[in-house]
Design an enzyme around this catalytic site. Structure first.
Site, mmCIF file in Angstrom:
data_model
loop_
_atom_site.group_PDB
_atom_site.id
_atom_site.type_symbol
_atom_site.label_atom_id
_atom_site.label_comp_id
_atom_site.label_asym_id
_atom_site.label_seq_id
_atom_site.Cartn_x
_atom_site.Cartn_y
_atom_site.Cartn_z
ATOM 1 C CG ASP A 70 5.015 6.396 -2.130
ATOM 2 O OD1 ASP A 70 5.148 6.235 -3.356
ATOM 3 O OD2 ASP A 70 5.972 6.462 -1.352
ATOM 4 C CD GLU B 128 -1.789 -4.129 -4.359
ATOM 5 O OE1 GLU B 128 -0.699 -3.710 -4.767
ATOM 6 O OE2 GLU B 128 -2.328 -5.143 -4.813
ATOM 7 C CG ASP B 129 1.315 -0.851 -1.042
ATOM 8 O OD1 ASP B 129 1.286 -2.080 -1.236
ATOM 9 O OD2 ASP B 129 1.888 -0.051 -1.787
ATOM 10 N NE ARG C 71 2.962 3.972 0.565
ATOM 11 C CZ ARG C 71 2.475 3.090 -0.289
ATOM 12 N NH1 ARG C 71 3.263 2.132 -0.742
ATOM 13 N NH2 ARG C 71 1.227 3.148 -0.699
ATOM 14 N NE ARG D 267 8.753 -0.611 1.506
ATOM 15 C CZ ARG D 267 8.215 0.191 0.588
ATOM 16 N NH1 ARG D 267 6.898 0.273 0.474
ATOM 17 N NH2 ARG D 267 8.981 0.906 -0.208
ATOM 18 C CG HIS E 244 4.820 -4.792 -2.262
ATOM 19 N ND1 HIS E 244 4.568 -3.587 -2.865
ATOM 20 C CD2 HIS E 244 4.968 -4.529 -0.938
ATOM 21 C CE1 HIS E 244 4.569 -2.620 -1.951
ATOM 22 N NE2 HIS E 244 4.811 -3.161 -0.777
ATOM 23 C CB CYS F 43 0.171 -0.160 -6.705
ATOM 24 S SG CYS F 43 1.457 -1.194 -7.288
HETATM 25 C C1 CIR Z 1 6.595 2.507 -2.340
HETATM 26 O O1 CIR Z 1 7.806 2.299 -2.430
HETATM 27 O O2 CIR Z 1 5.967 2.197 -1.335
HETATM 28 C C2 CIR Z 1 5.893 3.172 -3.499
HETATM 29 N N1 CIR Z 1 6.762 4.086 -4.130
HETATM 30 C C3 CIR Z 1 5.403 2.141 -4.503
HETATM 31 C C4 CIR Z 1 4.341 1.240 -3.934
HETATM 32 C C5 CIR Z 1 3.818 0.284 -4.935
HETATM 33 N N2 CIR Z 1 2.810 -0.545 -4.349
HETATM 34 C C6 CIR Z 1 2.582 -1.787 -4.666
HETATM 35 O O3 CIR Z 1 3.302 -2.382 -5.433
HETATM 36 N N3 CIR Z 1 1.584 -2.409 -4.048
#
Ligand code: CIR
Length: 255
Positions: free
Chosen positions: A60, A65-66, A85, A130, A160, A247
């Site tokens: 991922d 962004e995460d 992650r 999360r 999110h 993201c």
């Molecule tokens: C996840 O589930 O963490 C990733 N497949 C997708 C993350 C998307 N991130 C976001 O919306 N900020």
């Protein structure tokens, strides 16, 4: 000047985390082409792109962004809510260290950057699967020294906070009121996603324009009717990995 940190796709994007969508094949070449077009759009809107390589062992990692929240005075490195992650943050922290002093969320706290959005001095944090209360407490005590207020928001559906609400202009948000609690945003102007397009609440404000995914034409019309200038990008392949437009970048001003 604006900087956008992005990251290439992992060759193992197919093994990404999924929460609300069924797994379906992701066309790597098509996803990469859409991602390059997204980066080109950010560059055309005035961003200097800092592209980090994707990592095979981090499926991922394209969703930068995460991994961090970048504010004017500091950046906070996240501790993502899923263990797969957590290895993504190191490379992003190294890149951000050139631009901001760094702080970080520590165990047992977990928080994804997709759950955090800032309007003026208010930092809204989504209570999603999360992001936990320990991390919200840590963020609050880190940010009170910098004179930010932290406001929590219930996330009812979607991955999110920013799956359902994003800033689209000064003190204005695009929102899906079925997915996130709208009450914390009462003091702001709110534009609702078109009811026929529930996932449209993730759009990206950059350089005075709002990027909208091509799948959401009715919501784009609503934004244009509200005098918000939009650009369209194709994001269908990474949507299969549950990624939206915010993201894939961390965008911030550099003086
Ligand atoms: C996840 O589930 O963490 C990733 N497949 C997708 C993350 C998307 N991130 C976001 O919306 N900020």
């Amino acid at each position: 000047m604006l900087v956008a940190i992005t990251r290439g796709l992992s060759p193992n994007i197919q093994r990404c985390e999924l929460t609300h969508v069924e797994r379906q094949p992701i066309d790597f070449e098509r996803a990469s082409a859409q991602h390059r077009a997204y980066e080109a759009m950010l560059a055309s809107l005035g961003c200097e792109i800092h592209h980090l390589p994707g990592e095979p062992q981090l499926p991922d990692s394209v969703f930068v962004e995460d991994t961090a929240v970048v504010l004017d005075d500091l950046a906070i490195i996240m501790r993502p809510g899923v263990a797969s992650r957590r290895g993504e943050t190191a490379a992003v922290a190294r890149a951000l260290a050139a631009f901001r002093p760094l702080q970080s969320i520590e165990a047992p706290g977990t928080m994804d950057g997709g759950d955090v959005l800032c309007v003026d001095r208010t930092v809204f944090v989504g209570q999603s699967t999360r992001t936990n209360e320990a991390a919200i407490d840590q963020l609050r005590s880190l940010l009170e020294h910098h004179h930010y207020e932290v406001a929590t928001v219930a996330v009812r559906h979607g991955l999110h906070l920013k799956s359902g609400v994003v800033p689209v202009a000064e003190r204005t948000v695009l929102i899906n009121r079925d997915w996130v609690d709208a009450i914390p945003f009462d003091g702001l102007r709110q534009i609702n996603v078109d009811p026929s397009e529930p996932p449209a609440g993730n759009a990206l404000l950059v350089g005075g324009r709002v990027l909208v995914a091509s799948s959401f034409p009715a919501t784009r019309r609503r934004l244009e009717q509200a005098s918000i200038r939009t650009e369209v990008v194709d994001a269908t392949e990474l949507a299969k990995a549950e990624g939206g437009l915010t993201c894939c970048s961390l965008i911030f001003a550099v003086r």
